[in-house]
Design an enzyme around this catalytic site. Structure first.
Site, PDB file in Angstrom:
ATOM      1  CG  ASP A 131     -22.854 -35.894 -56.518  1.00  0.00           C
ATOM      2  OD1 ASP A 131     -23.612 -36.103 -57.579  1.00  0.00           O
ATOM      3  OD2 ASP A 131     -22.523 -34.709 -56.299  1.00  0.00           O
TER       4      ASP A 131
ATOM      5  CG  ASP B  15     -20.587 -33.356 -61.302  1.00  0.00           C
ATOM      6  OD1 ASP B  15     -19.860 -34.138 -62.151  1.00  0.00           O
ATOM      7  OD2 ASP B  15     -21.390 -32.759 -62.066  1.00  0.00           O
TER       8      ASP B  15
END
Length: 283
Positions: free
Chosen positions: A22, A24
């Protein structure tokens, strides 16, 4: 027969593997989708009110992450906001601002981990809910092999405000499964990293899931499933990186959140006073 047969098995090519990240709060310290708000404002794409709203969203995200409802609201808001934007102009703004706004917020720990996965012969794949116009250049900056990101519908060189593909929740896991089928990844030997419980399907799809800077719900899930929990807290420019000698102390992440809080607070104060001033002028 046993000897030659055993050697034949040993010589069989090993299945390919990958590490899925991922973006962020896992690889970078902020939300990639709103980090470019100032650049979009300077480019004439958004107004001051939109800058204020994205700064506030950034502040809340840094404090506690974003649940499903908050993520959906932000998606709807950003989709409506970008309606009519020129696609080429957006790409040019992102390319011009990339090193200024993204390079300083890449976690040193994440960059080191990406290097280690590459050294082990694994592909690195960034899987993000943010738009492809933002995620693809960041992936290139990080040296990622592939990128999975949200795609907006385009017509006549502009965004329509509709979403063609939304890389979120279960769709991330579906994208990983499709990549595994097309690239020959053995998912049981693959790795995945995320900070949010909304990425639970992605984490469950691999044999080596890791929670990174997890929100409260993911931390609870990780504890119950005995998944490793990692703390990334040292943003650093890629060209200034040095070999990591261990995990730094917690104050680095606290300082980042404090700066975000001060920025958001200042914008709220400015906006409120501007409105009061306008109201007095009308009296």
């Amino acid at each position: 027969m046993a000897g030659p047969y055993a050697r034949g098995v040993d010589n069989l090519p090993q299945p390919r593997t990958a590490a899925f990240f991922d973006l962020d709060k896992t690889v970078i310290a902020k939300s990639s989708a709103v980090t470019f708000s100032r650049s979009f404002y300077q480019g004439g794409l958004i107004n001051r009110r939109a800058v204020l709203r994205t700064a506030y969203a950034q502040f809340l995200y840094l404090l506690g992450g974003a649940d499903h409802e908050q993520t959906e609201r932000m998606r709807e808001y950003l989709s409506a906001l970008c309606r009519g934007w020129n696609v080429q102009q957006v790409r040019e703004i992102v390319a011009e601002a990339l090193h200024q706004v993204i390079d300083p917020i890449i976690y040193d720990e994440a960059a080191s981990l990406i290097e280690r996965h590459h050294a082990a012969g694994r592909d690195v794949v960034i899987v993000s809910t943010s738009g492809s116009e933002v995620v693809e250049p960041i992936g290139e900056l990080l040296g990622a092999d592939r990128v999975v990101a949200t795609r907006m519908v385009e017509a006549d060189g502009c965004y329509t405000g509709e979403v063609e593909y939304y890389a979120y929740g279960p769709t991330k896991a579906e994208a990983i499964a499709e990549l595994a089928a097309s690239e020959g990844y053995d998912l049981e030997r693959c790795y995945a990293y995320s900070d949010s419980v909304t990425d639970l399907p992605m984490l469950q799809s691999v044999g080596h899931p890791h929670a990174v800077n997890p929100d409260r719900a993911l931390r609870k899930e990780a504890a119950s499933r005995e998944w490793p929990v990692l703390t990334f807290e040292r943003p650093v420019r890629l060209r200034q990186r040095v070999p990591s000698l261990g995990m730094p102390s917690r104050p680095a992440l606290v300082a980042t959140a404090a700066v975000a809080a001060a920025t958001a607070g200042g914008l709220v104060w400015w906006y409120a006073n501007r409105r009061r001033g306008a109201a007095r002028a009308l009296v």
